[in-house]
Design an enzyme around this catalytic site. Structure first.
Site, short mmCIF file in Angstrom:
data_model
loop_
_atom_site.label_atom_id
_atom_site.label_comp_id
_atom_site.label_asym_id
_atom_site.label_seq_id
_atom_site.Cartn_x
_atom_site.Cartn_y
_atom_site.Cartn_z
N ARG A 195 -15.18 6.78 15.75
CA ARG A 195 -14.86 5.38 15.51
C ARG A 195 -13.38 5.10 15.69
O ARG A 195 -12.54 5.92 15.35
CB ARG A 195 -15.29 4.99 14.08
CG ARG A 195 -16.75 4.65 13.97
CD ARG A 195 -17.26 4.68 12.55
NE ARG A 195 -16.34 4.10 11.57
CZ ARG A 195 -16.59 4.04 10.27
NH1 ARG A 195 -17.72 4.53 9.80
NH2 ARG A 195 -15.72 3.52 9.44
N ARG B 31 -16.25 -4.23 -2.50
CA ARG B 31 -14.97 -3.60 -2.21
C ARG B 31 -13.81 -4.37 -2.83
O ARG B 31 -12.66 -3.95 -2.71
CB ARG B 31 -14.77 -3.58 -0.71
CG ARG B 31 -15.04 -2.23 -0.05
CD ARG B 31 -14.40 -2.32 1.27
NE ARG B 31 -14.28 -1.23 2.14
CZ ARG B 31 -15.22 -0.56 2.78
NH1 ARG B 31 -16.47 -0.78 2.52
NH2 ARG B 31 -14.92 0.34 3.67
N LYS C 230 -19.66 8.62 1.40
CA LYS C 230 -20.57 7.64 0.79
C LYS C 230 -21.81 7.42 1.66
O LYS C 230 -22.91 7.35 1.15
CB LYS C 230 -19.87 6.27 0.66
CG LYS C 230 -18.84 6.18 -0.42
CD LYS C 230 -18.44 4.71 -0.65
CE LYS C 230 -17.83 4.03 0.57
NZ LYS C 230 -16.55 4.56 1.00
N ARG D 276 -6.36 2.33 5.75
CA ARG D 276 -7.59 2.12 4.98
C ARG D 276 -7.47 2.69 3.57
O ARG D 276 -7.95 2.08 2.62
CB ARG D 276 -8.78 2.77 5.70
CG ARG D 276 -9.27 1.96 6.89
CD ARG D 276 -10.09 2.80 7.83
NE ARG D 276 -11.35 3.25 7.26
CZ ARG D 276 -12.04 4.29 7.71
NH1 ARG D 276 -11.58 5.00 8.72
NH2 ARG D 276 -13.18 4.61 7.17
N ARG E 159 -15.17 13.53 11.83
CA ARG E 159 -16.39 12.74 11.76
C ARG E 159 -16.82 12.17 13.10
O ARG E 159 -16.00 11.72 13.88
CB ARG E 159 -16.15 11.58 10.80
CG ARG E 159 -17.23 11.50 9.76
CD ARG E 159 -16.73 10.81 8.57
NE ARG E 159 -16.76 9.38 8.82
CZ ARG E 159 -16.94 8.49 7.85
NH1 ARG E 159 -17.08 8.89 6.62
NH2 ARG E 159 -16.96 7.22 8.13
P1 ADP Z 1 -15.40 3.25 5.31
O1 ADP Z 1 -15.59 4.52 6.06
O2 ADP Z 1 -13.98 2.77 5.25
O3 ADP Z 1 -16.09 3.24 3.98
P2 ADP Z 1 -17.24 1.25 6.29
O4 ADP Z 1 -18.12 1.77 7.34
O5 ADP Z 1 -17.79 1.05 4.93
O6 ADP Z 1 -15.97 2.17 6.28
O7 ADP Z 1 -16.61 -0.15 6.77
C1 ADP Z 1 -15.96 -0.30 8.00
C2 ADP Z 1 -15.13 -1.58 7.99
O8 ADP Z 1 -15.98 -2.71 7.76
C3 ADP Z 1 -14.09 -1.66 6.89
O9 ADP Z 1 -12.89 -1.03 7.27
C4 ADP Z 1 -13.92 -3.16 6.71
O10 ADP Z 1 -13.12 -3.70 7.74
C5 ADP Z 1 -15.32 -3.66 6.92
N1 ADP Z 1 -16.06 -3.74 5.64
C6 ADP Z 1 -17.12 -2.98 5.27
N2 ADP Z 1 -17.55 -3.31 4.03
C7 ADP Z 1 -16.73 -4.30 3.61
C8 ADP Z 1 -16.65 -5.06 2.41
N3 ADP Z 1 -17.49 -4.86 1.38
N4 ADP Z 1 -15.67 -6.00 2.32
C9 ADP Z 1 -14.83 -6.23 3.35
N5 ADP Z 1 -14.84 -5.53 4.49
C10 ADP Z 1 -15.78 -4.58 4.64
#
Ligand code: ADP
Ligand code: ZN
Length: 209
Positions: free
Chosen positions: A158, A86, A11, A169, A125
């Site tokens: 990360r 989300r 994404k 996740r 990654r």
């Molecule tokens: P991913 O690779 O899982 O898409 P992100 O970089 O989007 O990871 O997000 C990293 C972390 O930040 C998530 O695991 C969550 O803890 C938090 N997070 C990000 N966006 C949201 C959201 N919209 N609602 C709740 N938590 C979020």
């Protein structure tokens, strides 16, 4: 535009390509949280433990952050949301925010990949500690090992990209985020897309859009 999809489907990378193509900002709640954690702000301290475990940050905190970000001048002509909403509640709140700004969702993009592929990709990654640019050691490695092409920052893996956390996740995604696909069906223009690489996914999307 909203980008949906499980963690690890690319994404962020596709979002960056779309943002460049359309000249509008990409807003990643994950990046905002990581930045806050790195800078040890009060928000960062609050969300550090949750994000490290791959758990979601509570809706009220997340919605407040998005509200503040999209009120900025650069969002007037639209923006791309990466990683938000989300949960159904977040999607409802986004609907209200957009209404207030006289904007509507042009498209909701659902990027999907098989689970094994997601796990394989996440382990390859690397993220730039400075500008958040994402690399894949297989598909899009940096020119110089461990160093960001764009800004020279150091690349790191990360904490939440360890296999155990990835599985957590993915299960949180299935429970809390996958229902959004149904939510947007019939409500917005939902585009399902898959591909071997982020570039391929991006190109297919451009064709469809
Ligand atoms: P991913 O690779 O899982 O898409 P992100 O970089 O989007 O990871 O997000 C990293 C972390 O930040 C998530 O695991 C969550 O803890 C938090 N997070 C990000 N966006 C949201 C959201 N919209 N609602 C709740 N938590 C979020
Ligand atoms: Zn960088």
């Amino acid at each position: 535009m909203v980008l949906l999809g499980a963690p690890g489907v690319g994404k962020g990378t596709v979002g960056d390509m779309l943002a460049e193509k359309f000249g509008i900002p990409k807003i990643s709640t994950g990046d905002i949280f990581r930045k806050a954690i790195a800078e040890k702000t009060p928000l960062g301290r609050k969300v550090n433990e949750l994000t490290g475990k791959g758990e979601l940050v509570p809706d009220d905190i997340t919605v407040a952050i998005v509200k503040e970000r999209i009120a900025k001048e650069d969002c007037k002509n639209g923006f791309i949301m990466d990683g938000f909403p989300r949960t159904i509640h977040q999607a409802e709140e986004l609907d209200k925010l957009l209404k207030g700004m006289n904007l509507r969702l042009d498209a909701v993009v659902n990027i999907f990949l098989p689970k094994e592929e997601i796990i394989r990709r996440i382990s390859l990654r690397r993220t730039c500690g400075n500008c958040s640019m994402i690399y894949n050691l297989n598909f899009s490695p940096p020119k110089k090992d461990g160093v960001c092409d764009k800004c020279g920052g150091l690349l790191y893996q990360r904490d939440d990209e360890k296999e155990e956390t990835v599985l957590n996740r993915l299960s949180i995604y299935e429970k809390q985020t996958a229902p959004l696909i149904k939510y947007y069906e019939g409500r917005s223009r939902l585009i399902n897309v898959t591909g071997e690489t982020s570039k391929e996914i991006f190109e297919r999307l451009i064709e469809i859009l």
